[in-house]
Design a protein around this motif. Structure first.
Motif, PDB file in Angstrom:
ATOM      1  N   GLU A 132       0.852  -1.202   0.000  1.00  0.00           N
ATOM      2  CA  GLU A 132       0.000   0.000   0.000  1.00  0.00           C
ATOM      3  C   GLU A 132       0.886   1.250   0.000  1.00  0.00           C
ATOM      4  O   GLU A 132       1.041   1.898   1.041  1.00  0.00           O
ATOM      5  N   HIS A 272       2.845  -0.225   3.582  1.00  0.00           N
ATOM      6  CA  HIS A 272       2.537  -1.453   4.320  1.00  0.00           C
ATOM      7  C   HIS A 272       2.506  -2.598   3.321  1.00  0.00           C
ATOM      8  O   HIS A 272       2.045  -2.423   2.189  1.00  0.00           O
ATOM      9  N   HIS A 274       1.155  -6.403   2.830  1.00  0.00           N
ATOM     10  CA  HIS A 274       0.349  -7.569   3.245  1.00  0.00           C
ATOM     11  C   HIS A 274       0.946  -8.818   2.589  1.00  0.00           C
ATOM     12  O   HIS A 274       1.322  -8.778   1.419  1.00  0.00           O
ATOM     13  N   ARG A 347       0.783  -6.023  11.821  1.00  0.00           N
ATOM     14  CA  ARG A 347      -0.637  -6.018  12.175  1.00  0.00           C
ATOM     15  C   ARG A 347      -1.297  -7.200  11.484  1.00  0.00           C
ATOM     16  O   ARG A 347      -0.928  -7.558  10.362  1.00  0.00           O
ATOM     17  N   GLU A 360       0.359  -7.984   7.904  1.00  0.00           N
ATOM     18  CA  GLU A 360       0.719  -6.704   7.290  1.00  0.00           C
ATOM     19  C   GLU A 360       1.972  -6.166   7.978  1.00  0.00           C
ATOM     20  O   GLU A 360       1.927  -5.836   9.166  1.00  0.00           O
ATOM     21  N   ARG A 362       4.223  -3.187   8.619  1.00  0.00           N
ATOM     22  CA  ARG A 362       3.902  -1.754   8.509  1.00  0.00           C
ATOM     23  C   ARG A 362       5.132  -0.848   8.455  1.00  0.00           C
ATOM     24  O   ARG A 362       5.022   0.341   8.225  1.00  0.00           O
TER      25      ARG A 362
HETATM   26 MG    MG Z   1      -2.332  -0.632   5.851  1.00  0.00          MG
END
Ligand code: MG
Ligand code: GLN
Ligand code: MG
Ligand code: MG
Length: 471
Positions: A132, A272, A274, A347, A360, A362
């Protein structure tokens, strides 16, 4: 998108393509390109590759052995949305002519080797990545270096706050303040049309868009959410996304930047990432442990946390990266994991469907070279799985505000690029397994990045005038 060579040649014909653009990514993560007229484009470019001089690429070859080949990947073929003359572009692997293999310092070849390594371990067959990257859009940024060459003035100025392309230099009534960008409707959000245009172009390139929105920072921070995919493809898409963001902003007379912390005192831009690992169509991260994760996923987290400080050199590869990794701006500092807690480095997003179960990371930021970033994260996670590295207890508290005795127990990400490069130098074995990252590549990377550290260290900073000029 899976495409054969014949389909790419047909695509060139059907679209009356005039030029073919070969792209590759250098160590720093910048896409480079070279263009041939369509008359020079035939099946041979896919068989023999396109020869180029690799000696001027930072951190690559010496002048004495500089001949290299670009081998286009037909699956990445697309028509360039910005070039005036119809141009087909493809992402390429950089090939060493002497042995026909991927160059050991070529990021895309490293990413391919990481995918192959995963398969070779038998632990899984596919790793999915969903980055992201956040970015800022400014009216313009000027760098001024004074006559002595040492005082750099970064002037994003009033102009950068004028986020409305249509009302220049005037109406500032609807302007998001610090941390006020997330996410009132227009006219406070003045980037709606620009982001929409970016999204339509991304979709035309075969990159599925899931969401777009203003981000938290007031001075024009944005995010476009695109779908997860396999490691190499997702890194290709990240390069395409940056290209589209830069070029659409450019057509609006703006500039876009993925630097992690352009504005002092407001949120920075993260990327971030994933991740999940699959085998035989089954998500190995889904289970009945903490937050619906499997033991496999917990060990994967353990590997990332164990190697995080070495990873920082790759996932947070600029001196500016460490200005983002400070408390209070939704960027992580503590090397802990947690469901839903955004102050932790890892996370676990809540997803009801086991297919979507993932972790995720971060701490990475969008300055990271996506090929190197995803490959390194995968190698760290796999080390965790192979060596059953348990990440310990999950953290549920706000990690920015812990009592000192608890705070002292949880390790942190690196504080500087210099520190991260030191960790990478010492903790590199996990990256070199299966020949994914070579030692010479890591040495060259550290050398390249040390130059950035040295350049900043040797440059008088505007803040130093503020602190010391009158003392
Ligand atoms: Mg995020
Ligand atoms: N900008 C934040 C970062 O630096 C993330 C904000 C968010 O997406 N919640 O990571
Ligand atoms: Mg997001
Ligand atoms: Mg975000």
């Amino acid at each position: 998108m899976a495409m054969t060579v014949a389909e790419v040649l047909k695509m060139a014909k059907d679209n009356e393509v005039k030029f073919v653009d070969f792209r590759f990514t250098d160590t720093r993560g910048k896409e480079q390109h070279v263009t041939v007229p369509v008359s020079q484009f035939d099946i041979d470019k896919f068989e023999s590759g396109h020869a180029f001089d690799g000696s001027s690429i930072a951190g690559w070859k010496g002048i004495e052995s500089s001949d290299m080949l670009l081998m286009p990947d037909p699956n990445t073929a697309n028509i360039d949305p910005f070039m005036e003359e119809t141009t087909l572009f493809m992402q390429c692997d950089v090939i060493e002519p002497s042995d026909g293999k991927g160059y050991d310092r070529d990021p895309r070849s490293i990413a391919k080797r990481a995918e192959a390594y995963l398969k070779s371990t038998g632990l899984g067959d596919t790793a999915y990545f969903g980055p992201e990257p956040e970015f800022f859009i400014f009216d313009g940024v000027r760098w001024k270096i004074d006559m002595s060459g040492c005082f750099v003035k970064i002037d994003s100025g009033e102009a950068s706050w004028s986020t409305d392309a249509k009302i220049e230099g005037g109406n500032t009534g609807h302007r998001p303040t610090v941390k006020g960008g997330y996410f009132p409707v227009p006219p406070v959000d003045s980037f709606q049309d620009m982001r929409s245009e970016m999204c339509l172009i991304l979709e035309s390139l075969g990159i599925p868009v899931e969401v777009h929105h203003h981000e938290v920072a007031g001075a024009g921070q944005n995010e476009i959410g695109t779908k997860f995919s396999t490691l190499v493809e997702r890194a290709d898409w990240t390069q395409n996304l940056k290209y589209v963001v830069w070029n659409v902003a450019h057509t609006y007379g703006k500039t876009a930047t993925f630097m992690p912390k352009p504005i002092v005192g407001d949120n920075g831009s993260g990327m971030h990432v994933h991740q999940s690992v699959w085998k035989d169509g089954k998500n190995l991260f889904a289970g009945d442990g903490y937050a619906g994760l499997s033991e496999f996923a917990l060990y994967y987290i353990g590997g990332i946390i164990k190697h995080a400080r070495a990873l920082n050199a790759i996932t947070n590869p600029g001196t500016n990266s460490y200005k983002r990794l400070v408390p209070g701006y939704e960027a992580p500092v503590k090397l802990a994991y947690s469901a839903r807690n955004r102050s932790a480095s890892i996370r676990i997003p809540y997803v009801a469907n086991p297919k979507g179960r993932r972790v995720e990371a971060r701490f990475p930021d969008p300055l990271a070279n996506p090929y190197l970033c995803f490959a390194a994260l995968l190698m760290a996670g796999l080390d965790g799985v192979q060596n059953k590295i348990h990440p310990g207890e999950a953290a549920s508290k706000d990690l920015y505000h812990l009592p000192p005795e608890e705070d002292a127990l949880i390790p942190t990400v690196c504080e500087s690029l210099e520190q991260a490069l030191g960790y990478l130098d010492k903790d590199r074995e996990f990256l070199t397994r299966g020949g994914v990252f070579s030692d010479t590549m890591i040495d060259a990377y550290i050398e390249l990045k040390k130059k950035e550290v040295e350049r900043l260290n040797m440059t008088t900073h505007p803040v130093e005038f503020d602190m010391y000029y009158s003392l």
